[in-house]
Design a protein around this motif. Structure first.
Motif, PDB file in Angstrom:
ATOM      1  N   SER A 167       0.847  -1.201   0.000  1.00 52.99           N
ATOM      2  CA  SER A 167       0.000   0.000   0.000  1.00 52.99           C
ATOM      3  C   SER A 167       0.879   1.246   0.000  1.00 52.99           C
ATOM      4  O   SER A 167       0.476   2.305  -0.492  1.00 52.99           O
ATOM      5  CB  SER A 167      -0.905   0.031   1.229  1.00 52.99           C
ATOM      6  N   GLU A 207      -1.060  -5.455  -4.717  1.00 47.87           N
ATOM      7  CA  GLU A 207      -2.157  -4.569  -4.310  1.00 47.87           C
ATOM      8  C   GLU A 207      -2.596  -3.741  -5.506  1.00 47.87           C
ATOM      9  O   GLU A 207      -1.782  -3.383  -6.357  1.00 47.87           O
ATOM     10  CB  GLU A 207      -1.697  -3.656  -3.169  1.00 47.87           C
ATOM     11  N   PHE A 245     -10.228  -2.259   7.654  1.00 44.37           N
ATOM     12  CA  PHE A 245      -8.866  -1.781   7.401  1.00 44.37           C
ATOM     13  C   PHE A 245      -8.899  -0.274   7.641  1.00 44.37           C
ATOM     14  O   PHE A 245      -9.875   0.378   7.253  1.00 44.37           O
ATOM     15  CB  PHE A 245      -8.427  -2.052   5.951  1.00 44.37           C
ATOM     16  N   PHE A 247      -7.458   2.073   6.185  1.00 43.19           N
ATOM     17  CA  PHE A 247      -7.338   2.912   4.982  1.00 43.19           C
ATOM     18  C   PHE A 247      -8.512   2.779   4.027  1.00 43.19           C
ATOM     19  O   PHE A 247      -8.545   3.420   2.987  1.00 43.19           O
ATOM     20  CB  PHE A 247      -6.026   2.624   4.249  1.00 43.19           C
ATOM     21  N   THR A 248      -9.472   1.907   4.328  1.00 40.92           N
ATOM     22  CA  THR A 248     -10.641   1.783   3.448  1.00 40.92           C
ATOM     23  C   THR A 248     -11.920   1.845   4.276  1.00 40.92           C
ATOM     24  O   THR A 248     -11.956   1.400   5.427  1.00 40.92           O
ATOM     25  CB  THR A 248     -10.600   0.440   2.670  1.00 40.92           C
TER      26      THR A 248
END
Ligand code: PHE
Length: 338
Positions: A167, A207, A245, A247-248
């Motif tokens: 990421s 990713e 997560f 980041f999402t």
């Protein structure tokens, strides 16, 4: 003189050459410029007249004998010429050709599948700073979710670490480019985990990131279904389970349906028939902002998967450590192509 020639005749008769070189030096010894026959011919003038006839014909005899010998053996050595023994119709032996590592094969296959729908490849450093690996991804210092990925820090500087996921490459990519973005980040990642049949401190991820105007969760779902069918076959089913997560948001884990046809299916799917293959979600607006992308205008999705996990599934490998041992007996079982 006559006696000497007769001795030579006997010597030539008893001579058997052992090799081509042997025969060659025999030829030079007798027929060469300074050879036996030339010296006999030159001393011929000292032979008394009444003996000339007899001696002359015996020298000539010796000469023909030497020539015959050479003729006879020359042929027999030619037959043993190694070049004529090569069977030119024999198929080439490929035994010593190397094979691709299964991790490379699976990685290339994943990359190929996403290439076909317009994803390009991006790569980044394996030694990262805190910002690109954590903070930009909504994982500020002291955030408990950092514990999800036990980290190797480099020396005593807590700002420098071995990336725990790729990421970090996507953060770098967003910082540099403007949407639309469609990129795939394959690479090696590191986590401080005990090594076992199912986990390793080094592994590989791919990713993906897609950012544009009006990207929705259904785009994500459709893309992942396409991937699963290409990777595991047309009949493959997927399901998305809500997950977390940092980041999402929303986040999900994706399972594929293996069914329960064998004992091993039962074991690896824990009796459900379903197996998790990747994590995904809509990129958190905070992350977009951190990376210089306007969250009012753009939205996007991201997903990440472990290459070892997919390779284990695809090839039926039960112990992940095999991928790192470089045992040729294991490696040579895999496809040579791609
Ligand atoms: N980076 C996550 C991991 O390494 C995977 C992931 C990527 C999850 C993108 C969601 C979105 O576990």
């Amino acid at each position: 003189m006559l006696k000497k020639v007769q001795e030579l005749v006997e010597k030539v008769n008893n001579y058997t050459p052992e090799s081509e070189e042997d025969l060659n030096s025999f030829r030079i010894e007798y027929l060469g410029k300074k050879g036996v026959l030339n010296s006999l011919f030159s001393s011929f003038k000292e032979v008394p007249v009444e003996q000339k006839k007899g001696v002359g014909s015996s020298i000539n005899n010796l000469k023909s004998l030497v020539q015959e010998k050479i003729e006879d053996y020359k042929d027999s050595f030619e037959d043993e010429d190694p070049v004529s023994e090569i069977d030119l119709s024999k198929p080439v032996s490929l035994d010593n050709l190397g094979s691709r590592h299964p991790i490379s094969l699976v990685r290339n296959q994943i990359v190929g599948i996403f290439n076909r729908i317009g994803y390009t490849i991006s790569e980044g450093p394996e030694i990262e700073d805190d910002w690109h690996n954590f903070s930009a991804l909504n994982l500020p210092e002291e955030h408990p979710a950092r514990d999800m990925q036990d980290t190797f820090f480099v020396q005593t500087n807590p700002d420098v670490l071995l990336r725990t996921h790729t990421s970090s490459v996507q953060v770098r990519y967003m910082e540099k480019k403007t949407p639309p973005i469609r990129t795939l980040s394959p690479g090696r990642v590191y986590r401080n985990e005990a090594i076992s049949a199912r986990a390793h401190c080094i592994f590989h991820q791919v990713e993906g990131l897609y950012i544009d105007e009006n990207v929705s969760f259904s785009d994500l779902k459709q893309t992942l279904l396409y991937f699963a069918k290409e990777m595991f076959g047309e009949k493959t089913k997927i399901r998305l389970r809500p997950s977390y997560f940092p980041f999402t948001e929303p986040s999900a884990e994706v399972d594929i349906y293996l069914g329960i046809n064998t004992d091993s299916d039962y074991r690896i799917t824990k009796g459900t028939g379903w197996l998790e293959i990747l994590g995904c979600g809509m990129v958190d607006p905070n992350v977009l902002k951190n990376c210089g992308v306007d969250p009012e205008k753009y939205s996007g999705y991201a997903f990440g998967m472990g290459v070892e996990r997919i390779a284990m599934l695809k090839y039926g490998v039960k112990d992940l450590r095999l991928f790192f041992e470089n045992d040729v007996r294991f490696l040579k079982q895999f496809d040579r192509s791609v």
